[in-house]
Enzyme design. Structure first.
Site, PDB file in Angstrom:
ATOM      1  N   TYR A  42       0.844  -1.189   0.000  1.00 64.81           N
ATOM      2  CA  TYR A  42       0.000   0.000   0.000  1.00 64.81           C
ATOM      3  C   TYR A  42       0.887   1.249   0.000  1.00 64.81           C
ATOM      4  O   TYR A  42       2.108   1.167   0.032  1.00 64.81           O
ATOM      5  CB  TYR A  42      -0.941  -0.009   1.206  1.00 64.81           C
ATOM      6  CG  TYR A  42      -2.124  -0.930   1.042  1.00 64.81           C
ATOM      7  CD1 TYR A  42      -3.297  -0.486   0.435  1.00 64.81           C
ATOM      8  CD2 TYR A  42      -2.076  -2.253   1.471  1.00 64.81           C
ATOM      9  CE1 TYR A  42      -4.385  -1.325   0.277  1.00 64.81           C
ATOM     10  CE2 TYR A  42      -3.150  -3.101   1.311  1.00 64.81           C
ATOM     11  CZ  TYR A  42      -4.309  -2.632   0.711  1.00 64.81           C
ATOM     12  OH  TYR A  42      -5.381  -3.473   0.540  1.00 64.81           O
ATOM     13  N   GLU A  62     -30.992 -38.290  -1.310  1.00 60.90           N
ATOM     14  CA  GLU A  62     -29.758 -38.278  -2.095  1.00 60.90           C
ATOM     15  C   GLU A  62     -29.625 -39.633  -2.785  1.00 60.90           C
ATOM     16  O   GLU A  62     -29.585 -40.667  -2.123  1.00 60.90           O
ATOM     17  CB  GLU A  62     -28.546 -38.012  -1.205  1.00 60.90           C
ATOM     18  CG  GLU A  62     -27.192 -38.214  -1.861  1.00 60.90           C
ATOM     19  CD  GLU A  62     -27.024 -37.491  -3.188  1.00 60.90           C
ATOM     20  OE1 GLU A  62     -26.585 -38.126  -4.165  1.00 60.90           O
ATOM     21  OE2 GLU A  62     -27.343 -36.281  -3.246  1.00 60.90           O
ATOM     22  N   GLY A  86      -8.921 -13.681  10.008  1.00 60.79           N
ATOM     23  CA  GLY A  86      -9.729 -12.818   9.172  1.00 60.79           C
ATOM     24  C   GLY A  86     -10.897 -13.569   8.579  1.00 60.79           C
ATOM     25  O   GLY A  86     -11.983 -13.640   9.153  1.00 60.79           O
ATOM     26  N   ARG A  98      -4.609 -18.230   7.857  1.00 57.98           N
ATOM     27  CA  ARG A  98      -5.396 -19.464   7.913  1.00 57.98           C
ATOM     28  C   ARG A  98      -5.094 -20.232   9.201  1.00 57.98           C
ATOM     29  O   ARG A  98      -4.768 -21.419   9.185  1.00 57.98           O
ATOM     30  CB  ARG A  98      -5.135 -20.315   6.672  1.00 57.98           C
ATOM     31  CG  ARG A  98      -5.351 -19.552   5.356  1.00 57.98           C
ATOM     32  CD  ARG A  98      -5.072 -20.386   4.144  1.00 57.98           C
ATOM     33  NE  ARG A  98      -6.046 -21.465   4.048  1.00 57.98           N
ATOM     34  CZ  ARG A  98      -5.868 -22.551   3.289  1.00 57.98           C
ATOM     35  NH1 ARG A  98      -4.764 -22.690   2.581  1.00 57.98           N
ATOM     36  NH2 ARG A  98      -6.785 -23.476   3.238  1.00 57.98           N
TER      37      ARG A  98
END
Length: 676
Positions: free
Chosen positions: A184, A436, A343, A321
């Site tokens: 950034y 199913e 996150g 993760r």
């Protein structure tokens, strides 16, 4: 009950003098849709963060707040901006922070200098494109960003200080500076590759980091030494050229920030006054490092965080993760990090931390690292959300309510659309039966989850199977739905979710040859490929990932696609996923033939021709031909029975309506079931 091995995650920790109730924090993510026209948080934004505080995290770090909206303006409403309308910001901020504090959580406002040459085209006017030094735009090199003046840099610093003061007045417990991270604007100042300035903000190491240092010095001078300030920090750029990243394990020369400078800078920034480092790696040129797709192994930042932890005394927060508590607790015990930052896992399931505390990690809805509902959706100017959690970003207005009238609901199809609909309908109080016809739940996600880098998709199936039991859905496996079997249940509502099937064009001869296979069959049984060379027809996600997996298994692979790029190009999916997949294919020496059409299948391979000349036919000789030419909705049962069933509601959802994505299937399952 909390497992003994996970107790370290629930010990208090400190950032400066601020005490956090546990080691978990919510990582900063963009918040499109959570802001009003004044640049203040709207009700959606307040509910969004409150849900994660209720879910158990010790600290929330908001997505970026723009410190100004003049030099590099974004249209409102887009992102929060404390200085745009301070009274409105303080008013909404107080409600947000009060509600977060009610759950014992703390909250930091993340403040940004903006994007610079990393700005996605269209988000800010071309004539407002700025950078530390003149530079082409990351995504569109025809856009040239002008160099900021020295006075404009000082203006930015003053706006950081003003924003921190406003955040403190709003009840935020601290701020995070965004960012010497991800390439950034502020990060571009620190790297010689981008910074060619000759004033006090360019040249030497100290000058290049001066922008970040003067921000922290200014905030501490005004807000007080005990007001916590963390820094989002990428210790290494993992960048080998303009727009090119360094893949995990790849031997390449770093042109961004290398580890030696990264560790020097970490210590330098600590000494300047920062109270914590929120650590990852990457730049916009290696964007997949900062937004890890499914092709990464979880915990990819651990070596970087460990290295930083060894040179600083302030807390290091580790993301990447990290939802698995075994992995998270090891990172803390091995002193790789002091805190664990999540996150996207908190988008998928805001209650991750509470479920871990209760020893029920198997109940956590898994993040797929697909970026479809978060980054991908925001890139299209949509609200932040999540592919597997339709309620994300609209927590209050999209919440489930108990039904006032119990219905008998029949769901036909055990793919993700059918399972989501069945679980939601049952959770609301309906009596649900799911048919199913096969012996496995999961539909097309089953073959799609077979490659090792698709382990998150496999985990999604496992989670859904558990949810079917936890939600008391009556699952009938190996049961084909017919008019008779449906009517025998005397349903009030019937939901068809019969999915889609691989397509092969009717004009294509030779599909029955022994060396020809459907990608779905190869994914389920890669041992079908006994030869050394393969050609995959179709460069969509399925075809590209099939080619990658086979190449990783040692096959010589060719990928043929009629369009001018694979998987729809850089805007066909999240750019981070697109970039990493494409670079992995190149690394594995997959030969990619775009703008190329299939003419026929031969006994020895295929005939192809370029898009611009049908007469220029050439032949490729390979041992195997794999067809990955898309999927077609399988809605024949719906077409047959929709008007024949005497029921209140009949719905057709997911791929049964039109072959699309996991996100669309889950969202439609949720939407229909919540309305019953």
């Amino acid at each position: 009950m909390l497992k003994q091995s996970h107790k370290v995650l629930f010990e208090p920790m400190y950032i400066g003098k601020l005490k956090l109730k546990n080691r978990y924090s919510m990582a900063p993510m963009g918040t499109l849709g959570c802001v009003d026209a004044d640049g203040a948080y709207n009700q959606r934004g307040i509910e969004y963060y409150t849900a994660r505080a209720k879910g158990g995290v010790g600290l929330i770090i908001t997505g970026v707040n723009m410190v100004e909206n003049t030099l590099e303006p974004f249209p409102m409403p887009s992102l929060p901006c404390p200085t745009n309308h301070p009274i409105s910001y303080i008013r909404s901020g107080k409600e947000l922070t009060e509600r977060v504090h009610a759950y014992g959580a703390k909250i930091f406002a993340q403040l940004t200098a903006g994007w610079g040459r990393s700005c996605v085209p269209g988000f800010t006017p071309v004539d407002k494109s700025v950078a530390p030094s003149e530079a082409p735009n990351r995504f569109d090199p025809t856009i040239i960003h002008r160099e900021l003046t020295t006075e404009e840099v000082k203006y930015f610093i003053q706006k950081f200080i003003e924003s921190a003061v406003i955040a403190k007045k709003s009840g935020f417990d601290g701020v995070e500076i965004h960012a010497v991270h991800e390439g950034y604007l502020l990060d571009q100042f620190t790297m010689e590759f981008f910074n060619k300035r000759t004033d006090q903000y360019g040249g030497s190491f100290e000058n290049r980091y001066r922008f970040a240092v003067e921000i922290i010095q200014g905030i501490k001078a005004v807000c007080g030494q005990n007001f916590p300030v963390s820094l989002r920090y990428s210790v290494k750029g993992n960048m080998k050229a303009f727009g090119e990243g360094i893949l995990p394990g790849e031997d390449a020369v770093e042109v961004g920030r290398d580890m030696e400078e990264g560790l020097q800078a970490a210590k330098y920034l600590q000494d300047a006054g920062f109270d914590a480092l929120n650590v990852d790696a990457g730049t916009y040129d290696s964007w997949y490092w900062n937004h890890p797709p499914n092709y990464f192994e979880p915990g990819m930042y651990k070596p970087y965080c460990k290295a930083v932890s060894e040179v600083v005394d302030i807390p290091v927060l580790m993301s990447g993760r990290m939802e698995n508590p075994d992995m998270a607790s090891r990172a803390v015990m091995e002193h790789a990090a002091d805190g664990i930052s999540m996150g996207r896992p908190l988008l998928a399931d805001p209650d991750v931390v509470n479920k871990i505390r209760r020893g029920r990690f198997e109940e956590v809805r898994p993040c797929l690292s697909c970026h479809l509902g978060c980054l991908g959706r925001m890139a299209e100017v949509g609200n932040i959300s999540c592919a597997v959690n339709p309620r994300c970003g609209r927590e209050e207005e999209y919440k489930l309510t108990a039904t006032h009238k119990t219905k008998k609901v029949v769901v036909i199809g055990g793919g993700v659309a059918g399972m989501e609909a069945a679980c939601i309908a049952s959770e609301r109080g309906h009596n649900v039966v799911l048919f199913e016809k096969s012996e496995n739940l999961g539909g097309n996600v089953i073959p799609g989850s077979q490659a090792p880098f698709k382990h998150d998709d496999k985990q999604l199936i496992t989670w859904f199977e558990g949810e079917m039991n936890r939600k008391n859905v009556d699952v009938r496996m190996n049961t084909a739905a017919t008019k008779a079997t449906i009517e025998a249940e005397q349903p009030d509502s019937v939901i068809f979710a019969t999915g889609s099937r691989p397509t092969t064009p009717t004009w294509l001869a030779g599909q029955d040859k022994a060396h020809v296979a459907i990608a779905e069959d190869v994914l389920m049984n890669p041992d079908l490929i006994t030869g050394e060379s393969v050609v995959v027809i179709g460069g969509g996600l399925v075809g590209s990932e099939t080619a990658l997996w086979l190449a990783q298994k040692g096959k010589k692979a060719i990928l043929v696609e009629g369009a001018d790029d694979i998987i729809g190009g850089p805007h066909g999916t999240c750019f981070a996923n697109y970039q990493m997949l494409k670079e992995l294919l190149i690394q594995e020496k997959v030969e990619i033939k775009t703008s190329t059409f299939l003419k026929s299948i031969t006994d020895n391979g295929i005939e192809i021709y370029p898009a611009n000349d049908q007469t220029a036919v050439s032949e490729i000789s390979v041992d195997h031909v794999i067809l990955a030419m898309g999927y077609k909705a399988e809605h024949s049962l719906f077409d047959e029975l929709a008007n024949e069933l005497d029921v209140e509601d009949v719905f057709n959802i997911g791929d049964s309506q039109k072959a699309r994505t996991i996100m669309t299937s889950i969202w439609e399952g949720y939407e229909v079931a919540r309305s019953l």
